[in-house]
Scaffold this motif. Structure first.
Motif, PDB file in Angstrom:
ATOM      1  N   UNK A 230       0.753 -12.287   4.547  1.00  0.00           N
ATOM      2  CA  UNK A 230       0.448 -10.864   4.686  1.00  0.00           C
ATOM      3  C   UNK A 230      -0.383 -10.514   3.445  1.00  0.00           C
ATOM      4  N   UNK A 231      -1.527  -9.792   3.591  1.00  0.00           N
ATOM      5  CA  UNK A 231      -2.389  -9.548   2.430  1.00  0.00           C
ATOM      6  C   UNK A 231      -1.611  -8.969   1.256  1.00  0.00           C
ATOM      7  N   UNK A 232      -1.963  -9.444   0.043  1.00  0.00           N
ATOM      8  CA  UNK A 232      -1.157  -9.031  -1.104  1.00  0.00           C
ATOM      9  C   UNK A 232      -1.271  -7.540  -1.400  1.00  0.00           C
ATOM     10  N   UNK A 233      -2.407  -6.940  -1.008  1.00  0.00           N
ATOM     11  CA  UNK A 233      -2.525  -5.496  -1.220  1.00  0.00           C
ATOM     12  C   UNK A 233      -1.473  -4.760  -0.400  1.00  0.00           C
ATOM     13  N   UNK A 234      -1.274  -5.236   0.845  1.00  0.00           N
ATOM     14  CA  UNK A 234      -0.289  -4.593   1.715  1.00  0.00           C
ATOM     15  C   UNK A 234       1.109  -4.763   1.139  1.00  0.00           C
ATOM     16  N   UNK A 235       1.399  -5.995   0.691  1.00  0.00           N
ATOM     17  CA  UNK A 235       2.724  -6.252   0.125  1.00  0.00           C
ATOM     18  C   UNK A 235       2.944  -5.372  -1.108  1.00  0.00           C
ATOM     19  N   UNK A 236       1.884  -5.247  -1.906  1.00  0.00           N
ATOM     20  CA  UNK A 236       2.018  -4.445  -3.121  1.00  0.00           C
ATOM     21  C   UNK A 236       2.247  -2.970  -2.770  1.00  0.00           C
ATOM     22  N   UNK A 237       1.517  -2.496  -1.740  1.00  0.00           N
ATOM     23  CA  UNK A 237       1.707  -1.104  -1.345  1.00  0.00           C
ATOM     24  C   UNK A 237       3.132  -0.879  -0.819  1.00  0.00           C
ATOM     25  N   UNK A 238       3.633  -1.867  -0.044  1.00  0.00           N
ATOM     26  CA  UNK A 238       5.006  -1.741   0.459  1.00  0.00           C
ATOM     27  C   UNK A 238       5.989  -1.673  -0.699  1.00  0.00           C
ATOM     28  N   UNK A 239       5.747  -2.532  -1.702  1.00  0.00           N
ATOM     29  CA  UNK A 239       6.664  -2.563  -2.841  1.00  0.00           C
ATOM     30  C   UNK A 239       6.624  -1.256  -3.615  1.00  0.00           C
ATOM     31  N   UNK A 240       5.398  -0.775  -3.893  1.00  0.00           N
ATOM     32  CA  UNK A 240       5.285   0.447  -4.687  1.00  0.00           C
ATOM     33  C   UNK A 240       5.808   1.653  -3.910  1.00  0.00           C
TER      34      UNK A 240
ATOM     35  N   UNK B 222      -1.219   0.687 -15.058  1.00  0.00           N
ATOM     36  CA  UNK B 222      -1.586  -0.640 -14.561  1.00  0.00           C
ATOM     37  C   UNK B 222      -2.848  -1.130 -15.254  1.00  0.00           C
ATOM     38  N   UNK B 223      -3.830  -0.209 -15.384  1.00  0.00           N
ATOM     39  CA  UNK B 223      -5.086  -0.593 -16.025  1.00  0.00           C
ATOM     40  C   UNK B 223      -4.872  -1.006 -17.476  1.00  0.00           C
ATOM     41  N   UNK B 224      -4.020  -0.233 -18.164  1.00  0.00           N
ATOM     42  CA  UNK B 224      -3.827  -0.533 -19.582  1.00  0.00           C
ATOM     43  C   UNK B 224      -3.082  -1.842 -19.779  1.00  0.00           C
ATOM     44  N   UNK B 225      -2.421  -2.308 -18.711  1.00  0.00           N
ATOM     45  CA  UNK B 225      -1.754  -3.605 -18.815  1.00  0.00           C
ATOM     46  C   UNK B 225      -2.619  -4.727 -18.256  1.00  0.00           C
ATOM     47  N   UNK B 226      -3.876  -4.419 -18.004  1.00  0.00           N
ATOM     48  CA  UNK B 226      -4.807  -5.472 -17.608  1.00  0.00           C
ATOM     49  C   UNK B 226      -4.952  -5.679 -16.108  1.00  0.00           C
ATOM     50  N   UNK B 227      -4.575  -4.699 -15.304  1.00  0.00           N
ATOM     51  CA  UNK B 227      -4.708  -4.854 -13.848  1.00  0.00           C
ATOM     52  C   UNK B 227      -6.176  -4.788 -13.464  1.00  0.00           C
ATOM     53  N   UNK B 228      -6.649  -5.835 -12.730  1.00  0.00           N
ATOM     54  CA  UNK B 228      -8.057  -5.834 -12.340  1.00  0.00           C
ATOM     55  C   UNK B 228      -8.216  -5.895 -10.837  1.00  0.00           C
ATOM     56  N   UNK B 229      -7.205  -5.568 -10.106  1.00  0.00           N
ATOM     57  CA  UNK B 229      -7.357  -5.521  -8.653  1.00  0.00           C
ATOM     58  C   UNK B 229      -6.704  -6.683  -7.943  1.00  0.00           C
ATOM     59  N   UNK B 230      -6.419  -7.788  -8.666  1.00  0.00           N
ATOM     60  CA  UNK B 230      -5.693  -8.825  -7.932  1.00  0.00           C
ATOM     61  C   UNK B 230      -4.233  -8.874  -8.349  1.00  0.00           C
ATOM     62  N   UNK B 231      -3.431  -9.097  -7.337  1.00  0.00           N
ATOM     63  CA  UNK B 231      -1.988  -8.968  -7.503  1.00  0.00           C
ATOM     64  C   UNK B 231      -1.378 -10.351  -7.582  1.00  0.00           C
ATOM     65  N   UNK B 232      -0.498 -10.542  -8.550  1.00  0.00           N
ATOM     66  CA  UNK B 232       0.186 -11.836  -8.620  1.00  0.00           C
ATOM     67  C   UNK B 232       1.672 -11.603  -8.407  1.00  0.00           C
ATOM     68  N   UNK B 233       2.255 -12.374  -7.503  1.00  0.00           N
ATOM     69  CA  UNK B 233       3.685 -12.240  -7.260  1.00  0.00           C
ATOM     70  C   UNK B 233       4.319 -13.599  -7.500  1.00  0.00           C
TER      71      UNK B 233
END
Lengths: 322, 273
Positions: free
Chosen positions: B164-174, B232-243
């Motif tokens: 399942x695309x990681x963006x979707x998983x991330x949105x579900x989690x958030x 998220x940005x200040x912690x280095x988030x650049x658009x890709x999600x790592x789980x």
């Protein structure tokens, strides 16, 4: 966008739990799709409401998992699009703090809820026609269209639609006073609203176009590999021997009925698509024709969207004195 | 005395949702049959059973699967009381109301006619009503078992394992994370409003209170999303999600997976009409 959509999904989820007292003594629940569409736009709203529905189905077990797709289609996609088009058309050119925006939000909420309910009712209503056993027992939803549509619509026309209209108008009224910038995104007033809400970047748009073109180029593969998608038979295939053998082979060797199914025959005479069997007659090669048809289909959708966009832009231009 | 019914029932609803989630967290930590299986096996297995229930066309098969669900629940230390109050009664009430008219409206052979012949129950109507109720009860029981025995983060990690695309998983989690925060915020706002209210508010005032609360919640939500994005940005988030994924399949998990799939396939086969 991810945090914005997630938080909006959570917001609509919580909003769905709000009991809204309605005139006449009843209470109703709003869906939240209208305000989501107004604040973050239809694409974001489709995603946010789908995520909210997925959480509801998966985590809280409130909606079926197998019906999640239908729910997302009805509430997220139909709801957001109807709300967006209605709101934009009525509120077009109105100032952010204009009362017309309240009316637009209320009507958008009412129509979006009822459109979603109508789609759901039709989905329920056609099930007894499609799924019944030998004794005529409906296997899934038991009501025909004649029962399902009034049953679904009365409640939504009288209660749920009103609740959504009230909450959408109430929230727009609140935002007009408390936080008007949130109404900028879909207002169609300021072209530089991109600064407040990140829009789709050129790079990702280019990626999208490349993907769409790839899919267009891949469409003939369907012709080469499967012969015919299962179920996509034409009436003439039932009447010639070769076609019947092909249908049987792809149906686990169940022989195809000797007669053309009556419904198919009736439908195929009733509805003649502008491009018969996907291929214009002057194109001899079926794969080229298939591809051209795909391009034509995508082109039709794109030109429709461009037409709507330019219509809205023109309305915007007309509404604003230069 | 009925006081400010809408506001208090919203409060009750919000509290109940939060309570349900706490029960899930508690059950998921107990040792049991489902808890011992890899979360991916649980997700695939129970969803396969839900699908099988949906595809079965015989009441007997659906009822047999309902019994299987009860057995799995007992072996996984899910209390039947939880299932009764959270699933069975709610579904019975909800689906029951929906299918009741089907008893009379479905055309077919009459098995019971009221004196005067005003209403008649048909065999087809009774079968379809029973089938629908049994199917919904069983499918929702399986879903609830999955949710009760699996922490939400594990469900999401399992979804990620199925691409399942990681963006979707991330949105579900958030979203899941913020549902609780916003539900709590909303219930605090309602609570404080209620504690400052003397007497009974009329319907229009209650509507205004509810809408304004929703408005404040909306503002807070947008503010929150901006804060989260900046964080998220200040912690280095650049658009890709790592789980992190540390699931490992053991022999027992494969046995469980096979058992689930075999049971599902068997049910579909037996349930053909």
């Amino acid at each position: 966008m991810i945090p914005l959509i997630s938080v909006f999904a959570a917001f609509s989820f919580v909003l769905m739990m709000f009991n809204l007292p309605l005139p006449g003594g009843t209470t109703g629940h709003a869906l939240g799709v209208t305000i989501a569409t107004i604040v973050i736009g239809p694409a974001g709203s489709i995603l946010a409401i789908s995520i909210a529905l997925a959480i509801q189905a998966l985590f809280f077990g409130d909606g079926g998992i197998t019906t999640l797709g239908a729910n997302c289609f009805n509430m997220a996609i139909v709801g957001s699009l109807v709300a967006y088009v209605t709101y934009r058309m009525i509120a077009s050119g109105a100032a952010i703090t204009s009362r017309r925006r309240l009316v637009a939000a209320a009507i958008a909420g009412y129509l979006a809820t009822n459109a979603a309910a109508f789609f759901a009712a039709v989905e329920f209503g056609i099930q007894p026609l499609l799924f019944r056993d030998a004794r005529g027992v409906p296997l899934y939803a038991p009501y025909t269209l004649g029962v399902a549509i009034p049953a679904m619509m009365i409640g939504h026309l009288a209660i749920a639609g009103v609740a959504e209209a009230a909450i959408a108008a109430g929230l727009v009224a609140y935002l007009q006073v408390a936080d008007p910038t949130l109404l900028q995104n879909t207002s169609g007033l300021t072209p530089d609203s991109a600064a407040a809400h990140p829009q789709v970047s050129q790079k990702s748009l280019r990626k999208l176009w490349i993907t769409v073109s790839l899919f267009l180029l891949l469409t003939p593969l369907g012709v080469f590999t499967a012969g015919r998608a299962w179920g996509e038979w034409s009436a003439s295939e039932f009447s010639n021997a070769e076609g019947r053998a092909r249908i049987a082979a792809s149906s686990q060797n169940q022989p195809a009925p000797a007669e053309v199914p009556l419904g198919l025959q009736r439908l195929s005479t009733l509805w003649t698509a502008p491009i018969p069997a996907y291929a214009p007659p002057f194109v001899r090669s079926p794969s080229l024709g298939y591809m051209l048809s795909a391009m034509f289909g995508v082109g039709l959708v794109m030109s429709l969207s461009l037409a709507v966009q330019s219509f809205l832009q023109r309305r915007r231009g007309a509404g604003q004195p230069a | 005395m009925r006081r400010n019914r809408a506001i208090s029932s919203t409060l009750v609803g919000l509290t109940r949702a939060l309570g349900h989630a706490l029960v899930s967290e508690h059950v998921a930590r107990q040792p049991g049959l489902l808890q011992a299986l890899d979360p991916r096996v649980r997700v695939v297995g129970l969803l396969a059973l839900v699908l099988a229930v949906t595809l079965s066309r015989r009441i007997s098969v659906v009822l047999a699967m309902f019994c299987a669900a009860i057995l799995i629940a007992l072996l996984s230390r899910v209390s039947l009381a939880t299932l009764v109050t959270r699933v069975w009664l709610v579904v019975l009430l909800f689906t029951g109301v929906i299918v009741l008219p089907a008893l009379f409206l479905t055309p077919g052979d009459a098995v019971f006619t009221t004196p005067g012949g005003v209403l008649r129950i048909t065999a087809q109507g009774a079968t379809t009503a029973l089938l629908l109720i049994a199917r919904v009860e069983t499918a929702v029981t399986f879903t609830t078992l999955l949710v009760l025995t699996t922490p939400w983060m594990h469900v999401l990690k399992a979804l990620r394992a199925f691409h399942v695309p990681q963006e979707v998983v991330m949105m579900l989690a958030m979203t899941h994370r913020y549902v609780f925060l916003l539900a709590e915020t909303a219930s605090q706002m309602f609570e404080s409003r209620q504690s400052r209210t003397v007497g009974v508010l009329d319907s229009a005032t209650q509507r205004r209170v509810t809408t304004r609360t929703a408005g404040v919640l909306l503002s807070k939500s947008v503010e929150l999303s901006n804060d989260v994005f900046l964080a998220m940005q200040s912690r280095g988030f650049r658009g890709d999600v790592k789980i992190l994924s540390e699931f490992r399949m053991r022999a027992w998990d494969y046995v469980g997976l096979m058992a689930f799939l075999a049971a599902g396939g068997f049910a579909v086969w037996m349930g053909r009409s």
